[in-house]
Design an enzyme around this catalytic site. Sequence first.
Site, short mmCIF file in Angstrom:
data_model
loop_
_atom_site.label_atom_id
_atom_site.label_comp_id
_atom_site.label_asym_id
_atom_site.label_seq_id
_atom_site.Cartn_x
_atom_site.Cartn_y
_atom_site.Cartn_z
N ASP A 172 1.40 20.91 33.96
CA ASP A 172 2.45 20.04 34.48
C ASP A 172 3.73 20.84 34.69
OD1 ASP A 172 2.81 20.28 31.63
OD2 ASP A 172 4.16 18.55 31.67
N GLU A 212 3.43 19.08 28.71
CA GLU A 212 4.38 19.91 27.98
C GLU A 212 5.80 19.65 28.42
OE1 GLU A 212 6.96 23.16 26.91
OE2 GLU A 212 6.40 22.61 28.95
#
Length: 460
Positions: free
Chosen positions: A95, A161
Amino acid sequence: MTSPADVETLRARLAEQMPRLRADLEDLVRIESVSADPARAGEVRRSAEATAALLRGEGIEDVRIVAADGGAPAVIARRPGPPGAPTVLLYAHHDVQPEGDHAAWGSPPFEPTERDSPGGRRLFGRGAADDKAGIAAHLGALRLLGDELAVGVTVFVEGEEEVGSETLPALLAEHREALAADVIVIADSTNWDVGVPALTTSLRGLVRADVTVRTLTHGVHSGMWGGLVPDALIALSRLLATLHDDTGDVAVAGLHTGPAADVDYPEERLRAESGVAAGVDWIGTGSAVERLWTRPALSVTGLDAPAVDGASNTLVPAARAKISMRIAPGDTAASAAEALTAHLHAHAPWGAQVDVRVVDTGEPIAIHAEGPAYDVARGAFADAWDGVAPVDLGVGGSIPFIAEFLGAFPDAAVLVTGVEDPDTRAHGADEGLHLEDFARVVVAEALLLARLADGSAPTS
């Protein structure tokens, strides 16, 4: 047969593999996997699927897309090693941060573009470094070794994250057996400089809090009541001003401070990398690296108050600020949050009502980076960087998930490495991957995997 641990052999293999590796990285960058944007949840899923497909393409049969507690999809891929061989966990995240204003970029944020930059050629794009290059580095190392890979490898690529890894503890608990390893390589940090590698051995923790100050039940005319009734914006300003002393050190009692490594950080480099405006002085006391790595820091990152344009002559009844406090290794998030809350209540001006809400926290970490696995890593990095030894550095920012790994696998040697450098601009416009250093990272990781298999006991 030439040993795969030979650096020149690996460099030659990488020269052949780099066009394909670049293409795979660029395809990942084109996926808008912004985990903070609910509208792009499908893109996050597509990013996980693309990552899983790349790992399957390396002949890894056990590849799964997993999630826990409704979190974003992560990828776990396992390739067992020979009996008795150590297992290495390779971590990255797929991500990315929101791209912000497209006009601030020199090229479209999700169209990877190679351009010149100070210090060498870079590949620009959101996630080109943080942290899809981490995925590519793991892929590259596996490709360089191929069937000569003689350790067990588990690749774990997380999908949230950039929004705090909220479900990571649940993922680690649910898949603990699959993720257990002797050595953990976390490719999500930075090198000391272009051409100078590093191992990150400490990171500050984080406490973010919203503080609301109220002085009135409703707005009143500033001419009728000004001079007697305090307005909330002035009260909030006075409260925020108590958070630092006159030198700029954080004035919240009870926070931990510590020494930092004896690393020279030249003044001209500090100014160039920080972007500080001309004539602005530094704040705080102690060495530069102490202030950046092992002392607390506190910033106001947002304010809720009436805008200047269109503001009426009214005393503001309530105002709110977001406080971001970095805490030093040796502290705990719970203790620091309690200290900050106590300070804000104790320093409320004129009896103003103060409400403090802790939004999120992350623990600081300090890694005792000694032992055979760390020796192997330092040697691999020095060889990949043509004899330049890696610097053991601290990072002022927070990567809270590292504490989760340390807690889940206390006997593993945790190596925090990365593909970034001081001009990567991760999270900002024109995020860029330094291509020459990226190649060194791939070779270093392949050397690490090969040499761990050669008999170096991976113990912390």
